[in-house]
Enzyme design. Structure first.
Site, PDB file in Angstrom:
ATOM      1  N   TYR A 180      -3.308 -15.041   4.101  1.00 44.00           N
ATOM      2  CA  TYR A 180      -3.546 -13.752   3.422  1.00 44.00           C
ATOM      3  C   TYR A 180      -4.065 -13.977   2.007  1.00 44.00           C
ATOM      4  O   TYR A 180      -5.090 -13.419   1.601  1.00 44.00           O
ATOM      5  CB  TYR A 180      -2.228 -12.954   3.415  1.00 44.00           C
ATOM      6  CG  TYR A 180      -2.315 -11.620   2.716  1.00 44.00           C
ATOM      7  CD1 TYR A 180      -2.847 -10.502   3.361  1.00 44.00           C
ATOM      8  CD2 TYR A 180      -1.845 -11.457   1.412  1.00 44.00           C
ATOM      9  CE1 TYR A 180      -2.916  -9.268   2.722  1.00 44.00           C
ATOM     10  CE2 TYR A 180      -1.908 -10.234   0.767  1.00 44.00           C
ATOM     11  CZ  TYR A 180      -2.442  -9.142   1.435  1.00 44.00           C
ATOM     12  OH  TYR A 180      -2.512  -7.924   0.782  1.00 44.00           O
ATOM     13  N   LYS A 184      -7.912 -13.352   0.512  1.00 42.52           N
ATOM     14  CA  LYS A 184      -8.106 -12.460  -0.648  1.00 42.52           C
ATOM     15  C   LYS A 184      -8.829 -13.209  -1.774  1.00 42.52           C
ATOM     16  O   LYS A 184      -9.729 -12.657  -2.405  1.00 42.52           O
ATOM     17  CB  LYS A 184      -6.752 -11.937  -1.160  1.00 42.52           C
ATOM     18  CG  LYS A 184      -6.023 -11.030  -0.176  1.00 42.52           C
ATOM     19  CD  LYS A 184      -6.728  -9.712  -0.020  1.00 42.52           C
ATOM     20  CE  LYS A 184      -6.039  -8.799   0.976  1.00 42.52           C
ATOM     21  NZ  LYS A 184      -6.824  -7.621   1.317  1.00 42.52           N
ATOM     22  N   LEU A 207       2.937  -2.675  -2.400  1.00 44.78           N
ATOM     23  CA  LEU A 207       2.617  -1.259  -2.639  1.00 44.78           C
ATOM     24  C   LEU A 207       3.784  -0.379  -2.205  1.00 44.78           C
ATOM     25  O   LEU A 207       4.284  -0.514  -1.089  1.00 44.78           O
ATOM     26  CB  LEU A 207       1.367  -0.855  -1.852  1.00 44.78           C
ATOM     27  CG  LEU A 207       0.075  -1.611  -2.174  1.00 44.78           C
ATOM     28  CD1 LEU A 207      -1.051  -1.175  -1.234  1.00 44.78           C
ATOM     29  CD2 LEU A 207      -0.340  -1.394  -3.626  1.00 44.78           C
TER      30      LEU A 207
HETATM   31  N1  LIG Z   1       0.532  -3.323   1.516  1.00 40.92           N
HETATM   32  C1  LIG Z   1       0.764  -3.919   0.390  1.00 40.92           C
HETATM   33  O1  LIG Z   1       1.906  -4.006  -0.094  1.00 40.92           O
HETATM   34  C2  LIG Z   1      -0.406  -4.528  -0.385  1.00 40.92           C
HETATM   35  C3  LIG Z   1      -0.152  -5.205  -1.569  1.00 40.92           C
HETATM   36  C4  LIG Z   1      -1.228  -5.689  -2.311  1.00 40.92           C
HETATM   37  C5  LIG Z   1      -2.524  -5.514  -1.853  1.00 40.92           C
HETATM   38  N2  LIG Z   1      -2.749  -4.879  -0.673  1.00 40.92           N
HETATM   39  C6  LIG Z   1      -4.149  -4.727  -0.231  1.00 40.92           C
HETATM   40  O2  LIG Z   1      -4.617  -3.460  -0.688  1.00 40.92           O
HETATM   41  C7  LIG Z   1      -5.632  -2.972   0.196  1.00 40.92           C
HETATM   42  C8  LIG Z   1      -5.309  -1.529   0.588  1.00 40.92           C
HETATM   43  O3  LIG Z   1      -4.038  -1.488   1.199  1.00 40.92           O
HETATM   44  P1  LIG Z   1      -3.492  -0.120   1.829  1.00 40.92           P
HETATM   45  O4  LIG Z   1      -2.104  -0.415   2.273  1.00 40.92           O
HETATM   46  O5  LIG Z   1      -3.761   1.003   0.911  1.00 40.92           O
HETATM   47  O6  LIG Z   1      -4.456   0.004   3.104  1.00 40.92           O
HETATM   48  P2  LIG Z   1      -4.212   0.800   4.473  1.00 40.92           P
HETATM   49  O7  LIG Z   1      -3.367   1.991   4.243  1.00 40.92           O
HETATM   50  O8  LIG Z   1      -3.790  -0.161   5.515  1.00 40.92           O
HETATM   51  O9  LIG Z   1      -5.700   1.300   4.784  1.00 40.92           O
HETATM   52  C9  LIG Z   1      -6.674   0.392   5.161  1.00 40.92           C
HETATM   53  C10 LIG Z   1      -8.052   1.015   5.222  1.00 40.92           C
HETATM   54  O10 LIG Z   1      -8.925   0.056   5.833  1.00 40.92           O
HETATM   55  C11 LIG Z   1      -9.528   0.656   6.977  1.00 40.92           C
HETATM   56  N3  LIG Z   1      -9.624  -0.283   8.091  1.00 40.92           N
HETATM   57  C12 LIG Z   1      -8.625  -1.033   8.620  1.00 40.92           C
HETATM   58  N4  LIG Z   1      -9.096  -1.723   9.680  1.00 40.92           N
HETATM   59  C13 LIG Z   1     -10.406  -1.400   9.816  1.00 40.92           C
HETATM   60  C14 LIG Z   1     -11.418  -1.780  10.722  1.00 40.92           C
HETATM   61  N5  LIG Z   1     -11.198  -2.629  11.725  1.00 40.92           N
HETATM   62  N6  LIG Z   1     -12.646  -1.258  10.558  1.00 40.92           N
HETATM   63  C15 LIG Z   1     -12.896  -0.387   9.573  1.00 40.92           C
HETATM   64  N7  LIG Z   1     -11.973   0.020   8.659  1.00 40.92           N
HETATM   65  C16 LIG Z   1     -10.737  -0.475   8.792  1.00 40.92           C
HETATM   66  C17 LIG Z   1      -8.613   1.802   7.399  1.00 40.92           C
HETATM   67  O11 LIG Z   1      -9.383   2.741   8.116  1.00 40.92           O
HETATM   68  P3  LIG Z   1      -8.739   3.589   9.350  1.00 40.92           P
HETATM   69  O12 LIG Z   1      -7.955   4.694   8.695  1.00 40.92           O
HETATM   70  O13 LIG Z   1      -9.911   4.070  10.101  1.00 40.92           O
HETATM   71  O14 LIG Z   1      -7.854   2.645  10.114  1.00 40.92           O
HETATM   72  C18 LIG Z   1      -8.125   2.313   6.050  1.00 40.92           C
HETATM   73  O15 LIG Z   1      -9.070   3.174   5.475  1.00 40.92           O
HETATM   74  C19 LIG Z   1      -5.671  -3.946   1.361  1.00 40.92           C
HETATM   75  O16 LIG Z   1      -6.741  -4.834   1.195  1.00 40.92           O
HETATM   76  C20 LIG Z   1      -4.345  -4.703   1.273  1.00 40.92           C
HETATM   77  O17 LIG Z   1      -4.442  -6.024   1.781  1.00 40.92           O
HETATM   78  C21 LIG Z   1      -1.712  -4.363   0.063  1.00 40.92           C
END
Ligand SMILES: NC(=O)c1ccc[n+]([C@@H]2O[C@H](COP(=O)([O-])OP(=O)(O)OC[C@H]3O[C@@H](n4cnc5c(N)ncnc54)[C@H](OP(=O)(O)O)[C@@H]3O)[C@@H](O)[C@H]2O)c1
Length: 276
Positions: A180, A184, A207
């Site tokens: 991961y 990134k 998050l």
């Molecule tokens: N979760 C954490 O604690 C955390 C911490 C630090 C950084 N991050 C990073 O921050 C970023 C945003 O996280 P989040 O939790 O806000 O994201 P999320 O809620 O999982 O949303 C992900 C987005 O990516 C799109 N997506 C996923 N798979 C896809 C695919 N195969 N094709 C096209 N679009 C796709 C989704 O579209 P659909 O709605 O169509 O599925 C959605 O718009 C990510 O890169 C994550 O790694 C996360």
């Protein structure tokens, strides 16, 4: 009774040791407090006004996701762009009138080259795209979090976009042994090499969000860190609203360098100094 007392005593001792160890670990990994941003709520109002006058346009990748949704809400609320385009794999529907002027481009991320037009003519690009290995496996994770993101950035750059804002992750490191963090870090570096006039990388910790989708590991981390951050005032986790607000506020600022990294503490500091 005595046996119970002894057992309770041992359990308390054990728990204390566990808590102290956890506190030490959290403290070790904690970012130093950021002093980059001081109170700027008033300045931001002026900057917003100036920015608005330039009639800029932006696109958002991942606007249906948790951070992306908040980012979109924040951008609409602050009204700094004359045009906002959502680029995603599906059409989104919104009931609120505030969303009626949005443009949407539905693309096939497996054939992004065919959708170059969707990426043309934007001044600023925001990327909150991402998935998890648990959901789509290792290959799927690399496709989305690396291939789709880098290809989108390439098309945006070729289409004249001058600023790119990437939501990455705390600990991102292209030399990491963890997939991961490695992915990134690689994405961060590959997009930097594209040479945007301005490039901002955001590296939040866990998050804080009430996600509808079930992600047990993330849920546990959230509960755990939520509890401990109030006890030990660490900063391992952050509300998604804070990340979204920081991304928008930062768009208005003039960075010292073309490419900048906002670590978790910087994001928190920017969020707080902008008046939450
Ligand atoms: N979760 C954490 O604690 C955390 C911490 C630090 C950084 N991050 C990073 O921050 C970023 C945003 O996280 P989040 O939790 O806000 O994201 P999320 O809620 O999982 O949303 C992900 C987005 O990516 C799109 N997506 C996923 N798979 C896809 C695919 N195969 N094709 C096209 N679009 C796709 C989704 O579209 P659909 O709605 O169509 O599925 C959605 O718009 C990510 O890169 C994550 O790694 C996360």
């Amino acid at each position: 009774m005595k046996l119970l007392d002894t057992a309770l005593g041992k359990a308390t001792c054990f728990l204390t040791v566990v808590i102290v160890v956890i506190a030490a670990v959290l403290h070790y990994f904690d970012d130093p407090a950021s002093v980059k941003y001081t109170s700027m709520a008033e300045d931001l109002k002026t900057l917003e006004g100036d920015f608005r006058q330039h009639n800029k346009s932006c696109f958002i990748l991942g606007a249906s996701g948790e951070t992306g949704k908040m980012l979109l809400q924040e951008l609409l609320g602050r009204n700094i762009f004359s045009k906002i385009t959502l680029i995603g794999r599906r059409q989104l529907s919104f009931e609120d009138k505030a969303y009626e002027n949005l443009l949407q481009e539905v693309v096939d991320f497996e054939k992004l080259e065919d959708y170059a037009a969707a990426f043309q003519g934007h001044d600023v690009g925001y990327c909150c795209l991402g998935t998890t290995k648990a959901k789509v496996g290792t290959e799927g994770f690399i496709r989305v979090d690396h291939d789709y993101v880098v290809k989108s950035a390439e098309l945006a750059k070729a289409g004249g976009c001058s600023q790119f804002h990437l939501e990455s992750s705390r600990g991102a490191d292209k030399n990491s042994n963890f997939l991961y963090l490695k992915v990134k870090g690689q994405v961060e570096a590959e997009i930097e090499a594209l040479g945007f006039d301005r490039y901002a990388i955001y590296r939040p910790g866990v998050l804080l969000v009430d996600r509808q989708e079930s992600r047990p590991a993330e849920w546990m981390a959230r509960k755990f860190l939520g509890a401990f951050s109030s006890v030990f005032s660490t900063s391992m986790s952050i509300p998604i609203q804070a990340v979204a607000k920081a991304m928008v506020s930062n768009t208005l600022l003039q960075p010292e360098k073309k490419a900048e990294i906002l670590e978790h503490a910087d994001i928190t500091s920017l969020w707080k100094s902008a008046g939450k």
